[in-house]
Design a protein around this motif. Sequence first.
Motif, PDB file in Angstrom:
ATOM      1  N   MET A  68       0.815  -1.217   0.000  1.00 19.38           N
ATOM      2  CA  MET A  68       0.000   0.000   0.000  1.00 19.38           C
ATOM      3  C   MET A  68       0.849   1.267   0.000  1.00 19.38           C
ATOM      4  SD  MET A  68      -3.230  -0.758  -0.112  1.00 19.38           S
ATOM      5  CE  MET A  68      -4.087   0.667   0.548  1.00 19.38           C
ATOM      6  N   TYR A  69       2.067   1.177   0.518  1.00 19.77           N
ATOM      7  CA  TYR A  69       2.942   2.349   0.622  1.00 19.77           C
ATOM      8  C   TYR A  69       4.326   1.979   0.101  1.00 19.77           C
ATOM      9  CZ  TYR A  69      -0.562   4.217   3.866  1.00 19.77           C
ATOM     10  OH  TYR A  69      -1.718   4.655   4.434  1.00 19.77           O
ATOM     11  N   PRO A  70       4.987   2.875  -0.642  1.00 18.18           N
ATOM     12  CA  PRO A  70       6.375   2.626  -1.048  1.00 18.18           C
ATOM     13  C   PRO A  70       7.288   2.516   0.175  1.00 18.18           C
ATOM     14  CG  PRO A  70       5.414   4.449  -2.297  1.00 18.18           C
ATOM     15  CD  PRO A  70       4.456   4.130  -1.202  1.00 18.18           C
ATOM     16  N   ALA A  71       8.443   1.942  -0.004  1.00 19.98           N
ATOM     17  CA  ALA A  71       9.383   1.746   1.099  1.00 19.98           C
ATOM     18  C   ALA A  71       9.683   3.067   1.795  1.00 19.98           C
ATOM     19  CB  ALA A  71      10.677   1.131   0.581  1.00 19.98           C
ATOM     20  N   GLY A  72       9.552   3.071   3.118  1.00 16.65           N
ATOM     21  CA  GLY A  72       9.856   4.241   3.932  1.00 16.65           C
ATOM     22  C   GLY A  72       8.712   5.210   4.099  1.00 16.65           C
ATOM     23  N   ASP A  73       7.662   5.080   3.286  1.00 18.98           N
ATOM     24  CA  ASP A  73       6.540   6.010   3.373  1.00 18.98           C
ATOM     25  C   ASP A  73       5.596   5.626   4.511  1.00 18.98           C
ATOM     26  OD1 ASP A  73       7.553   7.356   1.244  1.00 18.98           O
ATOM     27  OD2 ASP A  73       5.758   7.224   0.000  1.00 18.98           O
ATOM     28  N   PHE A  74       4.868   6.627   4.987  1.00 20.41           N
ATOM     29  CA  PHE A  74       3.857   6.376   6.014  1.00 20.41           C
ATOM     30  C   PHE A  74       2.816   7.484   5.952  1.00 20.41           C
ATOM     31  CE2 PHE A  74       7.146   8.958   8.047  1.00 20.41           C
ATOM     32  CZ  PHE A  74       6.413   9.952   8.686  1.00 20.41           C
ATOM     33  N   ASP A  75       1.707   7.274   6.637  1.00 13.92           N
ATOM     34  CA  ASP A  75       0.687   8.309   6.752  1.00 13.92           C
ATOM     35  C   ASP A  75       0.235   8.391   8.196  1.00 13.92           C
ATOM     36  OD1 ASP A  75      -0.931  10.365   5.961  1.00 13.92           O
ATOM     37  OD2 ASP A  75      -2.455   9.099   5.032  1.00 13.92           O
ATOM     38  N   LEU A  76      -0.260   9.566   8.570  1.00 12.30           N
ATOM     39  CA  LEU A  76      -0.702   9.817   9.945  1.00 12.30           C
ATOM     40  C   LEU A  76      -2.068  10.477   9.938  1.00 12.30           C
ATOM     41  CD1 LEU A  76       2.396  11.489  11.698  1.00 12.30           C
ATOM     42  CD2 LEU A  76       1.419   9.255  12.234  1.00 12.30           C
ATOM     43  N   ALA A  77      -2.891  10.084  10.902  1.00 14.33           N
ATOM     44  CA  ALA A  77      -4.133  10.800  11.174  1.00 14.33           C
ATOM     45  C   ALA A  77      -4.297  10.854  12.687  1.00 14.33           C
ATOM     46  CB  ALA A  77      -5.331  10.105  10.525  1.00 14.33           C
ATOM     47  N   GLY A  78      -4.985  11.876  13.154  1.00 13.45           N
ATOM     48  CA  GLY A  78      -5.185  12.030  14.592  1.00 13.45           C
ATOM     49  C   GLY A  78      -6.634  12.327  14.919  1.00 13.45           C
ATOM     50  N   PHE A  79      -7.028  11.963  16.119  1.00 20.22           N
ATOM     51  CA  PHE A  79      -8.397  12.133  16.580  1.00 20.22           C
ATOM     52  C   PHE A  79      -8.361  12.642  18.017  1.00 20.22           C
ATOM     53  CE2 PHE A  79      -7.733   8.574  13.790  1.00 20.22           C
ATOM     54  CZ  PHE A  79      -8.647   8.776  12.766  1.00 20.22           C
ATOM     55  N   ALA A  80      -8.940  13.821  18.240  1.00 15.32           N
ATOM     56  CA  ALA A  80      -8.935  14.409  19.579  1.00 15.32           C
ATOM     57  C   ALA A  80     -10.366  14.579  20.060  1.00 15.32           C
ATOM     58  CB  ALA A  80      -8.235  15.767  19.566  1.00 15.32           C
ATOM     59  N   VAL A  81     -10.573  14.324  21.349  1.00 12.54           N
ATOM     60  CA  VAL A  81     -11.876  14.540  21.972  1.00 12.54           C
ATOM     61  C   VAL A  81     -11.680  15.475  23.161  1.00 12.54           C
ATOM     62  CG1 VAL A  81     -13.803  13.474  23.218  1.00 12.54           C
ATOM     63  CG2 VAL A  81     -12.801  12.317  21.236  1.00 12.54           C
ATOM     64  N   GLY A  82     -12.535  16.483  23.217  1.00 10.49           N
ATOM     65  CA  GLY A  82     -12.489  17.439  24.319  1.00 10.49           C
ATOM     66  C   GLY A  82     -13.867  17.614  24.926  1.00 10.49           C
ATOM     67  N   ALA A  83     -13.947  18.462  25.926  1.00 13.74           N
ATOM     68  CA  ALA A  83     -15.224  18.699  26.593  1.00 13.74           C
ATOM     69  C   ALA A  83     -15.314  20.136  27.068  1.00 13.74           C
ATOM     70  CB  ALA A  83     -15.408  17.742  27.776  1.00 13.74           C
ATOM     71  N   MET A  84     -16.524  20.589  27.232  1.00 17.53           N
ATOM     72  CA  MET A  84     -16.800  21.893  27.838  1.00 17.53           C
ATOM     73  C   MET A  84     -18.109  21.759  28.598  1.00 17.53           C
ATOM     74  SD  MET A  84     -17.854  23.814  24.352  1.00 17.53           S
ATOM     75  CE  MET A  84     -19.033  23.068  23.212  1.00 17.53           C
ATOM     76  N   GLU A  85     -18.306  22.608  29.586  1.00 16.03           N
ATOM     77  CA  GLU A  85     -19.579  22.620  30.281  1.00 16.03           C
ATOM     78  C   GLU A  85     -20.651  23.177  29.350  1.00 16.03           C
ATOM     79  OE1 GLU A  85     -20.238  21.172  32.930  1.00 16.03           O
ATOM     80  OE2 GLU A  85     -18.372  21.004  34.077  1.00 16.03           O
ATOM     81  N   ARG A  86     -21.831  22.615  29.437  1.00 11.92           N
ATOM     82  CA  ARG A  86     -22.934  23.061  28.602  1.00 11.92           C
ATOM     83  C   ARG A  86     -23.140  24.579  28.741  1.00 11.92           C
ATOM     84  NH1 ARG A  86     -26.376  19.628  26.521  1.00 11.92           N
ATOM     85  NH2 ARG A  86     -25.746  18.050  28.069  1.00 11.92           N
ATOM     86  N   GLY A  87     -23.326  25.238  27.602  1.00  7.19           N
ATOM     87  CA  GLY A  87     -23.571  26.677  27.618  1.00  7.19           C
ATOM     88  C   GLY A  87     -22.330  27.544  27.491  1.00  7.19           C
ATOM     89  N   THR A  88     -21.170  26.912  27.307  1.00  7.98           N
ATOM     90  CA  THR A  88     -19.925  27.693  27.229  1.00  7.98           C
ATOM     91  C   THR A  88     -19.269  27.626  25.851  1.00  7.98           C
ATOM     92  OG1 THR A  88     -18.546  25.858  28.024  1.00  7.98           O
ATOM     93  CG2 THR A  88     -19.489  27.330  29.692  1.00  7.98           C
ATOM     94  N   ALA A  89     -19.985  27.155  24.843  1.00  6.38           N
ATOM     95  CA  ALA A  89     -19.403  26.977  23.511  1.00  6.38           C
ATOM     96  C   ALA A  89     -19.021  28.310  22.882  1.00  6.38           C
ATOM     97  CB  ALA A  89     -20.384  26.243  22.603  1.00  6.38           C
ATOM     98  N   LEU A  90     -17.964  28.279  22.088  1.00  3.13           N
ATOM     99  CA  LEU A  90     -17.539  29.415  21.271  1.00  3.13           C
ATOM    100  C   LEU A  90     -17.760  29.080  19.800  1.00  3.13           C
ATOM    101  CD1 LEU A  90     -14.141  30.387  22.954  1.00  3.13           C
ATOM    102  CD2 LEU A  90     -16.350  31.534  23.232  1.00  3.13           C
ATOM    103  N   PRO A  91     -17.949  30.109  18.943  1.00  3.07           N
ATOM    104  CA  PRO A  91     -17.995  31.549  19.248  1.00  3.07           C
ATOM    105  C   PRO A  91     -19.333  31.929  19.871  1.00  3.07           C
ATOM    106  CG  PRO A  91     -18.356  31.187  16.909  1.00  3.07           C
ATOM    107  CD  PRO A  91     -18.039  29.851  17.490  1.00  3.07           C
ATOM    108  N   GLU A  92     -19.318  32.986  20.667  1.00  3.41           N
ATOM    109  CA  GLU A  92     -20.524  33.458  21.342  1.00  3.41           C
ATOM    110  C   GLU A  92     -20.349  34.926  21.700  1.00  3.41           C
ATOM    111  OE1 GLU A  92     -24.178  33.784  22.709  1.00  3.41           O
ATOM    112  OE2 GLU A  92     -23.436  31.906  21.822  1.00  3.41           O
ATOM    113  N   GLY A  93     -21.314  35.744  21.299  1.00  2.60           N
ATOM    114  CA  GLY A  93     -21.310  37.151  21.690  1.00  2.60           C
ATOM    115  C   GLY A  93     -20.454  38.056  20.840  1.00  2.60           C
ATOM    116  N   VAL A  94     -20.031  37.604  19.654  1.00  3.04           N
ATOM    117  CA  VAL A  94     -19.224  38.460  18.781  1.00  3.04           C
ATOM    118  C   VAL A  94     -20.080  39.631  18.289  1.00  3.04           C
ATOM    119  CG1 VAL A  94     -17.900  38.576  16.635  1.00  3.04           C
ATOM    120  CG2 VAL A  94     -17.812  36.498  18.039  1.00  3.04           C
TER     121      VAL A  94
END
Length: 348
Positions: A150-176
Amino acid sequence: MTTGKNGITYAEAGVDIDAGNALVDRIKPAAKRTDRPGVMSGLGGFGALFDLKAAGYSDPVLVAATDGVGTKLRIAIDTGNVDGVGIDLVAMCVNDLVCQGAEPLFFLDYFATGKLETENAARIVEGIAEGCVQSGCALIGGETAEMPGMYPAGDFDLAGFAVGAMERGTALPEGVVEGDVLLGLASNGVHSNGYSLVRKLVEISGLGWDDACPWGEGSLGAALLAPTRLYVTQALEAVRAGGVHGLAHITGGGLTENLPRVLPEGLGAQIDLGAWDLPPVFRWLAETGGMAEAEMLKTFNCGIGMIVVCAADRAEALVGLLEQAGEGVSRLGSVTAGQGVTYSGALL
């Protein structure tokens, strides 16, 4: 079970399970460095567990982001300098998360290659762990895929997945609102967008990755591999201080495309291009390709990696807070009536 027959093995087909196990053992200390409140279990299971209550949340909303490093990987592969692309991977995900007002909690990576080279893979994952440490999130799992053919010698691919949290009602953008101030946080280079064009411009220049950097010290390849800056802890500190109405991560699309994503309908922005100094790497790219100013502004970050949209009466205090946290801050302009981004002054 029959015995006495020496049939083909998975390793002979190109997949080395023992190398994969060795990699997991090698990266466990790096993952351990990223532990934070809320982590229940990490590497080794079929899934990773995270306790939101233990992380301090009472009524949380989850926020998720995924991204890659793009063709910057080509330079890392060609030069063998793979240590920083893991930081890039984390930054591209968590810098997006924080724009929603979320604190990054945990991260998972996907690493795919034709033949697993344990040392190279470990350097990459150790970079991912460093990015997680700097942004306060835990590396709790991932996938290493060895895919012969699937990949030539030495090649690679990367993907990342991040999960975060906030208290309800604090999302941005807000009030611009009209009159809000735009504070630009400095980038440290091209970050992880526009590298297909960067590679084309290097080709036009006739230089190789090992040649001296035309605008600074070291080699051209090393300069272009400077890892993407992480803005998470500084941005969250500003949000908690009060007065932040929005955050815009300046990635693909540059200032022109990313800032409008945090502006309500009917509002635009005015930016003074003389408010900050264009970093030398962007001047070199522009001159090498004879690029127009408008093309630069919608392709690269041009020296501004994150924009803080804040109340006018909080701007001075937030500049002080961000500078104390190590940020280079420029007062770029303000939110205006209308739509889109308009510019005054000159970039080049």
